[in-house]
Design a protein around this motif. Structure first.
Motif, short mmCIF file in Angstrom:
data_model
loop_
_atom_site.label_atom_id
_atom_site.label_comp_id
_atom_site.label_asym_id
_atom_site.label_seq_id
_atom_site.Cartn_x
_atom_site.Cartn_y
_atom_site.Cartn_z
N LEU A 216 0.84 -1.21 0.00
CA LEU A 216 0.00 0.00 0.00
C LEU A 216 0.87 1.25 0.00
CD1 LEU A 216 -2.90 -0.99 2.43
CD2 LEU A 216 -3.08 -0.49 -0.02
N SER A 217 1.93 1.21 0.77
CA SER A 217 2.86 2.34 0.83
C SER A 217 3.62 2.50 -0.48
CB SER A 217 3.83 2.14 1.99
OG SER A 217 4.85 3.10 1.97
N LEU A 218 4.15 1.40 -1.00
CA LEU A 218 4.94 1.45 -2.23
C LEU A 218 4.13 1.98 -3.42
CD1 LEU A 218 6.87 -1.95 -2.21
CD2 LEU A 218 7.90 0.32 -2.27
N PHE A 219 2.90 1.53 -3.52
CA PHE A 219 2.11 1.83 -4.71
C PHE A 219 1.00 2.85 -4.46
CE2 PHE A 219 3.63 -2.64 -5.13
CZ PHE A 219 4.63 -2.36 -6.05
N ALA A 220 1.13 3.64 -3.40
CA ALA A 220 0.10 4.61 -3.04
C ALA A 220 -0.17 5.62 -4.16
CB ALA A 220 0.48 5.35 -1.76
N ALA A 221 0.86 5.97 -4.91
CA ALA A 221 0.70 6.97 -5.97
C ALA A 221 0.17 6.37 -7.28
CB ALA A 221 2.03 7.68 -6.22
N LEU A 222 -0.02 5.04 -7.31
CA LEU A 222 -0.49 4.38 -8.53
C LEU A 222 -1.95 3.98 -8.39
CD1 LEU A 222 2.49 1.96 -9.29
CD2 LEU A 222 2.12 4.25 -10.17
N SER A 223 -2.72 4.26 -9.43
CA SER A 223 -4.11 3.81 -9.46
C SER A 223 -4.11 2.29 -9.67
CB SER A 223 -4.86 4.48 -10.61
OG SER A 223 -4.36 4.00 -11.87
N GLN A 224 -5.27 1.68 -9.50
CA GLN A 224 -5.38 0.24 -9.76
C GLN A 224 -5.03 -0.06 -11.21
OE1 GLN A 224 -5.87 -2.21 -7.37
NE2 GLN A 224 -5.12 -3.43 -9.08
N GLN A 225 -5.44 0.82 -12.10
CA GLN A 225 -5.12 0.64 -13.53
C GLN A 225 -3.60 0.71 -13.75
OE1 GLN A 225 -7.09 3.44 -16.10
NE2 GLN A 225 -6.37 2.46 -17.96
N ASP A 226 -2.94 1.66 -13.07
CA ASP A 226 -1.48 1.76 -13.17
C ASP A 226 -0.81 0.49 -12.63
OD1 ASP A 226 -1.59 4.35 -14.20
OD2 ASP A 226 -1.27 5.31 -12.24
N GLN A 227 -1.31 -0.01 -11.50
CA GLN A 227 -0.74 -1.22 -10.91
C GLN A 227 -0.91 -2.41 -11.85
OE1 GLN A 227 -1.72 -1.89 -6.72
NE2 GLN A 227 -2.18 0.30 -6.55
N ASP A 228 -2.09 -2.51 -12.47
CA ASP A 228 -2.32 -3.60 -13.42
C ASP A 228 -1.38 -3.49 -14.62
OD1 ASP A 228 -4.31 -4.57 -11.76
OD2 ASP A 228 -5.96 -3.70 -12.93
N ALA A 229 -1.18 -2.25 -15.09
CA ALA A 229 -0.27 -2.02 -16.22
C ALA A 229 1.16 -2.39 -15.83
CB ALA A 229 -0.35 -0.57 -16.68
N LEU A 230 1.58 -2.01 -14.62
CA LEU A 230 2.93 -2.34 -14.15
C LEU A 230 3.10 -3.86 -14.06
CD1 LEU A 230 5.69 -1.57 -13.02
CD2 LEU A 230 4.61 -1.32 -10.76
N ARG A 231 2.11 -4.54 -13.51
CA ARG A 231 2.15 -6.00 -13.41
C ARG A 231 2.32 -6.61 -14.81
NH1 ARG A 231 -1.76 -5.92 -10.04
NH2 ARG A 231 -0.81 -6.26 -8.03
N SER A 232 1.56 -6.10 -15.76
CA SER A 232 1.62 -6.60 -17.14
C SER A 232 2.99 -6.34 -17.77
CB SER A 232 0.52 -5.93 -17.96
OG SER A 232 0.60 -6.31 -19.31
#
Length: 151
Positions: free
Chosen positions: A119-135
């Protein structure tokens, strides 16, 4: 001194950026795992066991660890009452491994600690951003077998 020399961040090369952030992330995750009471390999093993009982051989393959290394991890987990090995009734040569109730409780504590870090690491990323990063990360060829790392 130039601005680049003053910056605590690595140059903008993708590999170095990935290594930089990976190192920071690894440190934070190990600290969270330590606070939860499990070394990283033990936590990963319990996470895999949470999916259901599995043969010891399949577990070693899934975790990509040498079977002798897995024996040590399982000895530790079993000694702490977090996992259980039993002979497979259909094939007495094979051992099946399962998580125990205590293992599930330890894993819940571990997951809560890791959730805080993420939560701390990815606080600045939206769920869409996190999904894109994962991809994107899934598309990076990081197979260590392709390289002679450090040799």
């Amino acid at each position: 001194m130039t601005a680049a020399q003053e910056s605590p961040h690595p140059p903008q090369r993708l590999g170095l950026l990935l290594a930089w952030h990976g190192s920071i992330t690894e440190t934070r995750m190990k600290k969270a795992l330590s606070a939860a009471g499990l070394p990283p390999r033990h936590a990963m093993t319990l996470m895999r066991l949470e999916e259901g009982p599995i043969s010891q051989r399949a577990l070693a393959e899934g975790l990509e660890v040498d079977p002798s290394v897995l024996v040590g991890i399982l000895n530790d987990l079993e000694g702490e009452g977090l996992a259980l090995r039993r002979r497979d009734p259909a094939d007495r040569r094979r051992h099946n491994v399962a998580i125990t109730e205590a293992g599930s409780a330890a894993l819940a504590k571990t997951n809560a600690a890791l959730d805080e870090v993420e939560l701390s690491l990815f606080a600045a990323l939206s769920q869409q951003d996190q999904d894109a990063l994962r991809s994107l990360l899934a598309r990076i060829d990081s197979n260590a077998d392709d390289f002679n790392c450090g040799e």
